[in-house]
Design a protein around this motif. Structure first.
Motif, PDB file in Angstrom:
ATOM      1  N   MET A  70       5.074  -3.810  -3.311  1.00 19.48           N
ATOM      2  CA  MET A  70       4.463  -3.178  -2.150  1.00 19.48           C
ATOM      3  C   MET A  70       3.705  -1.922  -2.563  1.00 19.48           C
ATOM      4  SD  MET A  70       5.156  -5.023   0.529  1.00 19.48           S
ATOM      5  CE  MET A  70       5.022  -3.940   1.942  1.00 19.48           C
ATOM      6  N   LEU A  71       4.316  -1.127  -3.447  1.00 16.66           N
ATOM      7  CA  LEU A  71       3.662   0.090  -3.914  1.00 16.66           C
ATOM      8  C   LEU A  71       2.414  -0.238  -4.736  1.00 16.66           C
ATOM      9  CD1 LEU A  71       6.813   2.160  -4.992  1.00 16.66           C
ATOM     10  CD2 LEU A  71       5.564   2.253  -2.825  1.00 16.66           C
ATOM     11  N   VAL A  72       2.503  -1.278  -5.566  1.00 13.02           N
ATOM     12  CA  VAL A  72       1.346  -1.695  -6.369  1.00 13.02           C
ATOM     13  C   VAL A  72       0.223  -2.170  -5.451  1.00 13.02           C
ATOM     14  CG1 VAL A  72       0.520  -3.425  -8.006  1.00 13.02           C
ATOM     15  CG2 VAL A  72       2.668  -2.237  -8.435  1.00 13.02           C
ATOM     16  N   ALA A  73       0.561  -2.850  -4.359  1.00 15.43           N
ATOM     17  CA  ALA A  73      -0.455  -3.318  -3.412  1.00 15.43           C
ATOM     18  C   ALA A  73      -1.204  -2.136  -2.799  1.00 15.43           C
ATOM     19  CB  ALA A  73       0.191  -4.162  -2.318  1.00 15.43           C
ATOM     20  N   ASP A  84      -9.399   0.036  -5.359  1.00 17.59           N
ATOM     21  CA  ASP A  84     -10.516  -0.868  -5.095  1.00 17.59           C
ATOM     22  C   ASP A  84     -11.396  -0.355  -3.946  1.00 17.59           C
ATOM     23  OD1 ASP A  84      -9.573  -2.435  -7.110  1.00 17.59           O
ATOM     24  OD2 ASP A  84      -8.754  -4.010  -5.818  1.00 17.59           O
ATOM     25  N   SER A  85     -10.768   0.255  -2.939  1.00 17.54           N
ATOM     26  CA  SER A  85     -11.538   0.814  -1.820  1.00 17.54           C
ATOM     27  C   SER A  85     -12.407   1.968  -2.302  1.00 17.54           C
ATOM     28  CB  SER A  85     -10.589   1.304  -0.714  1.00 17.54           C
ATOM     29  OG  SER A  85      -9.819   0.253  -0.189  1.00 17.54           O
ATOM     30  N   VAL A 106      -7.579   6.940   2.436  1.00 17.25           N
ATOM     31  CA  VAL A 106      -6.121   7.053   2.329  1.00 17.25           C
ATOM     32  C   VAL A 106      -5.478   6.878   3.700  1.00 17.25           C
ATOM     33  CG1 VAL A 106      -4.212   8.610   1.799  1.00 17.25           C
ATOM     34  CG2 VAL A 106      -6.189   8.492   0.265  1.00 17.25           C
ATOM     35  N   ASP A 107      -6.066   7.495   4.724  1.00 19.01           N
ATOM     36  CA  ASP A 107      -5.491   7.413   6.071  1.00 19.01           C
ATOM     37  C   ASP A 107      -5.574   6.009   6.658  1.00 19.01           C
ATOM     38  OD1 ASP A 107      -4.824  10.061   5.995  1.00 19.01           O
ATOM     39  OD2 ASP A 107      -6.572  10.743   7.143  1.00 19.01           O
ATOM     40  N   SER A 153      -3.843  -3.423   3.320  1.00 16.99           N
ATOM     41  CA  SER A 153      -3.840  -3.622   1.867  1.00 16.99           C
ATOM     42  C   SER A 153      -5.062  -4.405   1.395  1.00 16.99           C
ATOM     43  CB  SER A 153      -2.559  -4.356   1.433  1.00 16.99           C
ATOM     44  OG  SER A 153      -2.468  -5.623   2.063  1.00 16.99           O
ATOM     45  N   ASP A 154      -6.013  -4.618   2.305  1.00 17.64           N
ATOM     46  CA  ASP A 154      -7.248  -5.321   1.972  1.00 17.64           C
ATOM     47  C   ASP A 154      -8.379  -4.300   1.865  1.00 17.64           C
ATOM     48  OD1 ASP A 154      -9.579  -6.777   1.825  1.00 17.64           O
ATOM     49  OD2 ASP A 154      -9.040  -8.185   3.418  1.00 17.64           O
ATOM     50  N   PRO A 155      -8.931  -4.080   0.677  1.00 20.39           N
ATOM     51  CA  PRO A 155      -9.986  -3.069   0.495  1.00 20.39           C
ATOM     52  C   PRO A 155     -11.192  -3.288   1.404  1.00 20.39           C
ATOM     53  CG  PRO A 155      -9.190  -3.853  -1.628  1.00 20.39           C
ATOM     54  CD  PRO A 155      -8.584  -4.735  -0.594  1.00 20.39           C
ATOM     55  N   GLN A 156     -11.586  -4.542   1.640  1.00 17.59           N
ATOM     56  CA  GLN A 156     -12.731  -4.818   2.500  1.00 17.59           C
ATOM     57  C   GLN A 156     -12.485  -4.348   3.932  1.00 17.59           C
ATOM     58  OE1 GLN A 156     -15.681  -5.879   1.499  1.00 17.59           O
ATOM     59  NE2 GLN A 156     -14.941  -5.967  -0.616  1.00 17.59           N
TER      60      GLN A 156
END
Length: 211
Positions: free
Chosen positions: A123-126, A133-134, A159-160, A171-174
């Motif tokens: 979860m932390l890695v995600a 990536d964002s 971050v927010d 958790s999805d950069p897009q």
């Protein structure tokens, strides 16, 4: 006449009264006593902190979501300890002061996500991957100190969108980039509100760096 002696009932070797193996029961009891996670309630508050340091270990951005380190001084001391432990290693995970820390470096930046010792590392890695990536997308793959400082207001927005109060939102950069763009490109009134938020964030950064 001799008195009859009462003797305990004999059980097969390795068995305990009431059925089942005595060794198995003892092992199960010991495991239950030694496993602290059995007493922990599930929590949505996965992330304790996110911070970004430069290659000298100086804070560029930091957000803490609980009172593990209540003062700025304690936070910066913790960040220095984390940096000293991680900046020369090839690993991507560290354990310090009862906390789990995942991290990633890029040119002259170090990105850290902190959770409890019982937290799921995946979860932390995600969260870490989504953050990196964002920012890579927002900074046009130029993820280095100067570019980050030039876009620090946008970095706070990213971050927010990923974590709020320690709870993972995205958790999805897009999706993160779309939401950030929507907030910035909204109506004129919203633009004014965003500008006020960004100005407040800049003031917080200034005072944080001066402490």
């Amino acid at each position: 006449m001799q008195r009859a002696e009462a003797r305990p009932r004999q059980h097969p070797e390795g068995a305990a009264p009431g059925g089942g193996s005595g060794g198995d029961r003892a092992a199960a009891a010991a495991a239950g006593a030694m496993d602290p996670t059995r007493l922990l309630e599930p929590s949505l508050y996965t992330v304790k902190a996110i911070f970004i340091l430069d290659n000298d270990g100086q804070r560029l951005l930091a957000k803490y979501y609980d009172d593990t380190f209540p003062s700025t001084k304690e936070q910066k001391t913790f960040e220095r300890s984390v940096f000293d432990k991680t900046h020369k290693t090839d690993s991507e995970i560290a354990f310090l002061e009862g906390l789990t820390i995942v991290y990633k470096s890029s040119i002259d930046l170090f990105f850290y996500v902190v959770g409890s010792s019982q937290e799921n590392e995946l979860m932390l890695v995600a969260v870490l991957t989504c953050l990196f990536d964002s920012l890579s997308h927002m900074l046009r793959k130029n993820v280095e100190k100067r570019s980050l400082l030039d876009n620090l207001d946008g970095v706070f927005l990213v971050v927010d969108e990923i974590v709020d109060g320690g709870v993972i939102l995205e958790s999805d950069p897009q999706q993160v980039i779309q939401k950030v763009n929507f907030r910035v490109d909204d109506s004129p009134l919203s633009e004014q509100s965003v500008a006020q938020v960004l100005q407040s964030a800049k003031e917080q950064i200034k005072w944080s760096l001066l402490k």
